[in-house]
Design an enzyme around this catalytic site. Structure first.
Site, PDB file in Angstrom:
ATOM      1  N   GLY A  82       0.115  -0.976  -0.413  1.00 27.51           N
ATOM      2  CA  GLY A  82      -0.237  -0.370  -0.201  1.00 27.51           C
ATOM      3  C   GLY A  82       0.476   1.341  -0.010  1.00 27.51           C
ATOM      4  O   GLY A  82       0.527   2.255  -0.093  1.00 27.51           O
ATOM      5  N   SER A  87       4.397  -3.181  -4.079  1.00 26.78           N
ATOM      6  CA  SER A  87       4.369  -5.172  -3.741  1.00 26.78           C
ATOM      7  C   SER A  87       3.156  -5.882  -4.287  1.00 26.78           C
ATOM      8  O   SER A  87       4.347  -6.742  -4.521  1.00 26.78           O
ATOM      9  CB  SER A  87       4.383  -4.696  -2.017  1.00 26.78           C
ATOM     10  OG  SER A  87       2.438  -4.596  -1.984  1.00 26.78           O
ATOM     11  N   ALA A  90       5.635  -7.299  -7.113  1.00 26.75           N
ATOM     12  CA  ALA A  90       7.132  -8.556  -6.754  1.00 26.75           C
ATOM     13  C   ALA A  90       5.809  -9.278  -6.177  1.00 26.75           C
ATOM     14  O   ALA A  90       6.809 -10.513  -6.588  1.00 26.75           O
ATOM     15  CB  ALA A  90       7.540  -7.107  -5.751  1.00 26.75           C
ATOM     16  N   ASP A 131       4.492  -1.516 -13.046  1.00 30.50           N
ATOM     17  CA  ASP A 131       4.866  -1.633 -11.902  1.00 30.50           C
ATOM     18  C   ASP A 131       4.836  -3.376 -12.224  1.00 30.50           C
ATOM     19  O   ASP A 131       6.267  -3.317 -12.095  1.00 30.50           O
ATOM     20  CB  ASP A 131       4.400  -1.982 -10.961  1.00 30.50           C
ATOM     21  CG  ASP A 131       3.856  -0.969 -10.248  1.00 30.50           C
ATOM     22  OD1 ASP A 131       3.766   0.401 -10.964  1.00 30.50           O
ATOM     23  OD2 ASP A 131       2.644  -0.591  -9.354  1.00 30.50           O
TER      24      ASP A 131
HETATM   25  O1  PMV Z   1       0.549   3.561  -8.286  1.00 34.56           O
HETATM   26  P1  PMV Z   1       1.551   3.556  -9.203  1.00 34.56           P
HETATM   27  O2  PMV Z   1       2.739   3.560  -8.416  1.00 34.56           O
HETATM   28  O3  PMV Z   1       0.966   2.024  -9.863  1.00 34.56           O
HETATM   29  O4  PMV Z   1       1.705   4.263 -10.456  1.00 34.56           O
HETATM   30  C1  PMV Z   1       0.788   4.380 -10.935  1.00 34.56           C
HETATM   31  C2  PMV Z   1       0.841   5.514 -12.353  1.00 34.56           C
HETATM   32  C3  PMV Z   1      -0.245   5.857 -13.015  1.00 34.56           C
HETATM   33  O5  PMV Z   1       0.746   6.252 -14.101  1.00 34.56           O
HETATM   34  C4  PMV Z   1      -0.296   7.214 -11.962  1.00 34.56           C
HETATM   35  C5  PMV Z   1      -1.438   5.604 -13.431  1.00 34.56           C
HETATM   36  C6  PMV Z   1      -0.468   4.564 -14.713  1.00 34.56           C
HETATM   37  O6  PMV Z   1      -1.856   3.120 -14.897  1.00 34.56           O
HETATM   38  O7  PMV Z   1       0.176   4.737 -15.178  1.00 34.56           O
END
Ligand code: PMV
Length: 310
Positions: A82, A87, A90, A131
């Site tokens: 969060g 995480s 990962a 991510d």
């Molecule tokens: O919340 P995170 O770290 O998964 O990042 C979101 C990144 C955004 O550009 C705000 C949304 C996206 O889908 O790229």
């Protein structure tokens, strides 16, 4: 028994603008999540029976990539969940890697990144592959709306597409400051969409963030930390104008700046975390603590998913 690990990530530049096809840069960090699987009568996670509700990522990954018998899955993580450090990506990537290894398949980053994105999409609805691709590849990824040099893979979903490129990353010292507020990404992305639908000003900001990111890429390549830091701070101001910062994020950014090259929110904002690029991590960590944030000292330039014990 198989053990795999995968890193968390930070977004260095370009969040939110990337939703509109502008470039973004995400870096893997040296906080890793480890996942261990062993044969078992039934599927369990950390000793408890596996349930879709409590363990959606592992559940969905199993459905997608495992035809075998029961598995006992154990995870241990240096990544607070969060906090915006990836995480869930990962755990998904590390677990999928254990499944590939246990099935005798060769570990292929491209396949894993695609599978992990499918899992995140299934669990979160509207996910982005940043991510999962950063956690899979490690080092750094440069995401853009079209393919260029050092393209790793291309991911498409409905009308959206992302070209994921390798990005060389020096070993940077970064302090992550968690606000303690868990802010979901979806509503913040929707807020920016509404804003850009209604004003050309917001669309100009998005474009400017794209330019800042491109300049930041040049600084990264040249190892120009002062230049990069200044661009990070500028990016934070642009993101604040878009309405995705939070008073606590602004406070942590301000507190870090005297000891940093630059600082900004990272990820979706609205809470979550900020990052500071610094040669004085301990001083930044103290400043963040004084303002009520939770600091994490991290390093970049780390490998992506890997099998730790085959
Ligand atoms: O919340 P995170 O770290 O998964 O990042 C979101 C990144 C955004 O550009 C705000 C949304 C996206 O889908 O790229």
């Amino acid at each position: 028994m198989v053990i795999a690990s995968a890193p968390g990530k930070i977004i260095l530049l370009g969040e939110h603008a990337v939703v509109f096809g502008q470039p973004a840069v995400a870096l893997a960090i040296d906080l890793r999540l480890r996942c261990r699987v062993a044969p078992s009568k039934a599927h369990t996670l950390n000793g408890a029976p596996l349930s879709e509700r409590s363990h959606p990522y592992i559940f969905s990954a199993l459905q997608q990539a495992w035809k075998g018998a029961g598995l006992s899955v154990e995870t241990s993580s240096m990544l607070p969940s969060g906090s915006g450090m990836g995480s869930s990506a990962a755990v998904t990537v590390a677990f999928l890697a254990t499944l590939a290894q246990a099935s005798g398949q060769e570990l292929q980053q491209r396949t894993l990144a695609n599978q992990a994105f499918e899992v995140e999409s299934q669990v979160q609805g509207r996910a982005s592959p940043i991510d999962t691709s950063a956690s899979t590849h490690g080092e750094g990824i440069f995401v853009s709306g079209r393919g260029g040099e050092e393209l790793l893979w291309h991911i498409q979903r409905d009308t959206r597409e992302w070209f994921i490129h390798h990005c060389d990353v020096p070993r940077l010292s970064i302090v992550v400051g968690f606000t303690g507020i868990n802010a979901p990404t979806g509503p913040l992305v929707a807020k920016v969409k509404r804003y850009t639908d209604h004003t050309t000003f917001a669309r100009d900001i998005i474009e400017e963030i794209g330019q800042v990111t491109m300049e930041g890429m040049k600084c990264l390549k040249a190892n120009d930390l002062s230049g990069l830091g200044a661009l990070m701070t500028r990016d934070h101001k642009l993101l604040a104008i878009l309405g995705v910062s939070h008073p606590r994020l602004d406070k942590l950014v301000q507190a870090s700046l005297p000891y940093s090259y630059g600082a900004k929110l990272t990820g979706a904002g609205g809470g979550g975390s900020m990052i500071a690029l610094t040669d004085h991590p301990e001083m930044v960590a103290e400043a963040i603590k004084r303002k009520g944030g939770v600091p994490f000292l991290v390093k970049t330039g780390v490998p992506g998913v890997r099998i730790d014990e085959p």
